[in-house]
Scaffold this motif. Structure first.
Motif, PDB file in Angstrom:
ATOM      1  N   LEU A 290       0.860  -1.180   0.000  1.00  0.00           N
ATOM      2  CA  LEU A 290       0.000   0.000   0.000  1.00  0.00           C
ATOM      3  C   LEU A 290       0.899   1.233   0.000  1.00  0.00           C
ATOM      4  CD1 LEU A 290      -2.939   1.091   0.366  1.00  0.00           C
ATOM      5  CD2 LEU A 290      -2.494   1.054   2.823  1.00  0.00           C
ATOM      6  N   ARG A 291       0.652   2.148  -0.911  1.00  0.00           N
ATOM      7  CA  ARG A 291       1.398   3.411  -0.918  1.00  0.00           C
ATOM      8  C   ARG A 291       0.706   4.335   0.073  1.00  0.00           C
ATOM      9  NH1 ARG A 291       0.984   7.819  -5.185  1.00  0.00           N
ATOM     10  NH2 ARG A 291       2.231   9.407  -4.187  1.00  0.00           N
ATOM     11  N   VAL A 292       1.464   4.873   1.020  1.00  0.00           N
ATOM     12  CA  VAL A 292       0.895   5.664   2.102  1.00  0.00           C
ATOM     13  C   VAL A 292       1.343   7.112   2.003  1.00  0.00           C
ATOM     14  CG1 VAL A 292       0.796   5.937   4.610  1.00  0.00           C
ATOM     15  CG2 VAL A 292       0.794   3.655   3.602  1.00  0.00           C
ATOM     16  N   VAL A 293       0.375   8.015   2.137  1.00  0.00           N
ATOM     17  CA  VAL A 293       0.625   9.443   2.170  1.00  0.00           C
ATOM     18  C   VAL A 293       0.009   9.968   3.458  1.00  0.00           C
ATOM     19  CG1 VAL A 293       0.204  11.650   1.007  1.00  0.00           C
ATOM     20  CG2 VAL A 293       0.485   9.556  -0.345  1.00  0.00           C
ATOM     21  N   GLY A 294       0.689  10.880   4.125  1.00  0.00           N
ATOM     22  CA  GLY A 294       0.157  11.441   5.356  1.00  0.00           C
ATOM     23  C   GLY A 294       0.779  10.783   6.560  1.00  0.00           C
ATOM     24  N   TYR A 295       0.080  10.854   7.674  1.00  0.00           N
ATOM     25  CA  TYR A 295       0.621  10.390   8.940  1.00  0.00           C
ATOM     26  C   TYR A 295      -0.357   9.459   9.649  1.00  0.00           C
ATOM     27  CZ  TYR A 295       3.762  14.167   7.871  1.00  0.00           C
ATOM     28  OH  TYR A 295       4.657  14.972   7.234  1.00  0.00           O
ATOM     29  N   PRO A 296      -0.390   8.201   9.231  1.00  0.00           N
ATOM     30  CA  PRO A 296      -1.291   7.259   9.914  1.00  0.00           C
ATOM     31  C   PRO A 296      -0.730   6.867  11.271  1.00  0.00           C
ATOM     32  CG  PRO A 296       0.034   6.096   8.301  1.00  0.00           C
ATOM     33  CD  PRO A 296       0.355   7.564   8.146  1.00  0.00           C
ATOM     34  N   SER A 297      -1.622   6.465  12.155  1.00  0.00           N
ATOM     35  CA  SER A 297      -1.171   5.828  13.390  1.00  0.00           C
ATOM     36  C   SER A 297      -0.931   4.361  13.067  1.00  0.00           C
ATOM     37  CB  SER A 297      -2.242   5.965  14.481  1.00  0.00           C
ATOM     38  OG  SER A 297      -3.363   5.172  14.167  1.00  0.00           O
ATOM     39  N   THR A 298      -0.305   3.663  13.962  1.00  0.00           N
ATOM     40  CA  THR A 298      -0.078   2.235  13.751  1.00  0.00           C
ATOM     41  C   THR A 298      -1.407   1.507  13.559  1.00  0.00           C
ATOM     42  OG1 THR A 298       1.906   2.342  15.099  1.00  0.00           O
ATOM     43  CG2 THR A 298       0.983   0.161  14.725  1.00  0.00           C
ATOM     44  N   GLY A 299      -2.386   1.834  14.397  1.00  0.00           N
ATOM     45  CA  GLY A 299      -3.695   1.171  14.328  1.00  0.00           C
ATOM     46  C   GLY A 299      -4.463   1.497  13.065  1.00  0.00           C
TER      47      GLY A 299
ATOM     48  N   VAL B 101      -7.441   8.793  17.502  1.00  0.00           N
ATOM     49  CA  VAL B 101      -8.733   8.153  17.759  1.00  0.00           C
ATOM     50  C   VAL B 101      -9.426   7.741  16.467  1.00  0.00           C
ATOM     51  CG1 VAL B 101     -11.019   8.486  18.801  1.00  0.00           C
ATOM     52  CG2 VAL B 101      -9.011   9.467  19.883  1.00  0.00           C
ATOM     53  N   ARG B 102      -9.269   8.546  15.420  1.00  0.00           N
ATOM     54  CA  ARG B 102      -9.875   8.210  14.132  1.00  0.00           C
ATOM     55  C   ARG B 102      -9.128   8.913  13.023  1.00  0.00           C
ATOM     56  NH1 ARG B 102     -13.840  11.385  11.479  1.00  0.00           N
ATOM     57  NH2 ARG B 102     -13.887  13.467  12.342  1.00  0.00           N
TER      58      ARG B 102
ATOM     59  N   THR C 129     -11.819   6.369  -6.500  1.00  0.00           N
ATOM     60  CA  THR C 129     -11.426   6.819  -5.171  1.00  0.00           C
ATOM     61  C   THR C 129     -12.529   6.440  -4.190  1.00  0.00           C
ATOM     62  OG1 THR C 129     -12.386   9.010  -5.540  1.00  0.00           O
ATOM     63  CG2 THR C 129     -10.020   8.766  -5.942  1.00  0.00           C
ATOM     64  N   LYS C 130     -12.129   6.216  -2.948  1.00  0.00           N
ATOM     65  CA  LYS C 130     -13.076   5.836  -1.905  1.00  0.00           C
ATOM     66  C   LYS C 130     -12.618   6.439  -0.590  1.00  0.00           C
ATOM     67  CE  LYS C 130     -16.316   3.730   0.304  1.00  0.00           C
ATOM     68  NZ  LYS C 130     -17.514   4.557   0.384  1.00  0.00           N
ATOM     69  N   ALA C 131     -13.484   7.204   0.052  1.00  0.00           N
ATOM     70  CA  ALA C 131     -13.193   7.738   1.385  1.00  0.00           C
ATOM     71  C   ALA C 131     -13.710   6.748   2.421  1.00  0.00           C
ATOM     72  CB  ALA C 131     -13.859   9.091   1.577  1.00  0.00           C
ATOM     73  N   ILE C 132     -12.856   6.401   3.381  1.00  0.00           N
ATOM     74  CA  ILE C 132     -13.247   5.505   4.463  1.00  0.00           C
ATOM     75  C   ILE C 132     -12.827   6.133   5.783  1.00  0.00           C
ATOM     76  CG2 ILE C 132     -13.090   3.451   3.000  1.00  0.00           C
ATOM     77  CD1 ILE C 132     -10.450   2.760   4.407  1.00  0.00           C
ATOM     78  N   GLU C 133     -13.370   5.600   6.866  1.00  0.00           N
ATOM     79  CA  GLU C 133     -12.996   6.087   8.191  1.00  0.00           C
ATOM     80  C   GLU C 133     -12.509   4.925   9.040  1.00  0.00           C
ATOM     81  OE1 GLU C 133     -14.992   9.049  11.306  1.00  0.00           O
ATOM     82  OE2 GLU C 133     -15.948   7.073  11.312  1.00  0.00           O
ATOM     83  N   ALA C 134     -11.281   5.055   9.517  1.00  0.00           N
ATOM     84  CA  ALA C 134     -10.733   4.103  10.488  1.00  0.00           C
ATOM     85  C   ALA C 134     -10.831   4.773  11.846  1.00  0.00           C
ATOM     86  CB  ALA C 134      -9.282   3.775  10.153  1.00  0.00           C
ATOM     87  N   ARG C 135     -11.290   4.025  12.838  1.00  0.00           N
ATOM     88  CA  ARG C 135     -11.414   4.628  14.167  1.00  0.00           C
ATOM     89  C   ARG C 135     -11.367   3.560  15.243  1.00  0.00           C
ATOM     90  NH1 ARG C 135     -16.671   4.545  16.487  1.00  0.00           N
ATOM     91  NH2 ARG C 135     -18.264   3.770  15.078  1.00  0.00           N
ATOM     92  N   ARG C 136     -11.151   4.035  16.452  1.00  0.00           N
ATOM     93  CA  ARG C 136     -11.194   3.146  17.616  1.00  0.00           C
ATOM     94  C   ARG C 136     -12.644   2.994  18.035  1.00  0.00           C
ATOM     95  NH1 ARG C 136      -6.974   2.942  21.611  1.00  0.00           N
ATOM     96  NH2 ARG C 136      -5.141   2.677  20.376  1.00  0.00           N
ATOM     97  N   GLY C 137     -12.973   1.833  18.553  1.00  0.00           N
ATOM     98  CA  GLY C 137     -14.347   1.631  18.992  1.00  0.00           C
ATOM     99  C   GLY C 137     -14.582   0.209  19.442  1.00  0.00           C
ATOM    100  N   GLY C 138     -15.814  -0.082  19.649  1.00  0.00           N
ATOM    101  CA  GLY C 138     -16.178  -1.418  20.099  1.00  0.00           C
ATOM    102  C   GLY C 138     -15.859  -1.618  21.566  1.00  0.00           C
ATOM    103  N   GLU C 139     -16.095  -2.802  22.034  1.00  0.00           N
ATOM    104  CA  GLU C 139     -15.907  -3.121  23.452  1.00  0.00           C
ATOM    105  C   GLU C 139     -14.442  -3.022  23.888  1.00  0.00           C
ATOM    106  OE1 GLU C 139     -17.751  -6.805  24.540  1.00  0.00           O
ATOM    107  OE2 GLU C 139     -19.558  -6.308  23.425  1.00  0.00           O
ATOM    108  N   ASP C 140     -13.521  -3.402  23.013  1.00  0.00           N
ATOM    109  CA  ASP C 140     -12.110  -3.403  23.387  1.00  0.00           C
ATOM    110  C   ASP C 140     -11.351  -2.171  22.887  1.00  0.00           C
ATOM    111  OD1 ASP C 140     -12.176  -3.994  20.722  1.00  0.00           O
ATOM    112  OD2 ASP C 140     -10.997  -5.831  20.869  1.00  0.00           O
ATOM    113  N   ASP C 141     -12.051  -1.195  22.318  1.00  0.00           N
ATOM    114  CA  ASP C 141     -11.469   0.048  21.826  1.00  0.00           C
ATOM    115  C   ASP C 141     -10.393  -0.199  20.765  1.00  0.00           C
ATOM    116  OD1 ASP C 141     -11.611   2.853  21.827  1.00  0.00           O
ATOM    117  OD2 ASP C 141      -9.849   3.011  23.124  1.00  0.00           O
TER     118      ASP C 141
END
Length: 177
Positions: free
Chosen positions: A44-53, A112-113, A126-138
């Protein structure tokens, strides 16, 4: 002859032991699953500053798309209300394109997201998606809330036409944070 038989037995014992150890280690080991996925797919070619998660979650999403694995994609959902239908829509719309080169433009700071725009080189989609923390175990996951196929394939009008235009910037991103 005795030496040849001894070497054969030693080789057989090593093969059996290796098979047993491989079976024990790989069973349910997430790091091995991730390594296998990584080696079996295009990078995956990555641009920007993602968190590990967020990076790991987006990478897995692209792999599931490329594999045509709607169930695996739905399993990444943070809120599973529409996850199955959304995953099927995404696989149908972007699965073939995900087998080619994909760039991910990460927006915002990512604790957090993160909003991420996927650019599929093979089709120009192109597709916009949202990665975020959540659920019971965060844990990190995806927001899969697009059960309508038209909504699932809608092109983000706010995103630059090519990756790298404004990744990981707060201004201009849809979240406005």
């Amino acid at each position: 002859m005795a030496r040849k038989t001894g070497l054969t037995r030693l080789a057989l014992a090593a093969a059996v032991a290796g098979g047993l150890l491989t079976g024990c280690v790989s069973e349910g080991d997430p790091s091995l699953t991730y390594q296998t996925d990584y080696s079996n797919h295009r990078p995956l070619r990555v641009v920007g500053y993602p968190s590990t998660g967020s990076l790991e979650t987006v990478q897995k999403a692209v792999w599931r798309l490329a594999d045509g694995d709607a169930d695996g994609l739905a399993a990444l959902a943070v809120d599973d209300t529409d996850a199955d239908a959304t995953a099927r829509n995404w696989v149908e719309a972007f699965g073939a394109a995900a087998k080619g080169d994909v760039a991910a433009d990460f927006y915002d700071e990512g604790s957090v997201r993160q909003v991420v725009v996927l650019y599929f080189a093979k089709t120009g989609q192109t597709k916009a998606i949202e990665a975020r923390r959540g659920g019971e175990d965060d844990a990190w996951g995806l927001t899969l809330a697009e059960p309508d196929p038209a909504e699932a394939t809608e092109k983000p009008t706010w995103a630059p036409p090519k990756p790298g235009g404004s990744g990981s910037r707060t201004s201009g991103s849809p979240s406005g944070s």
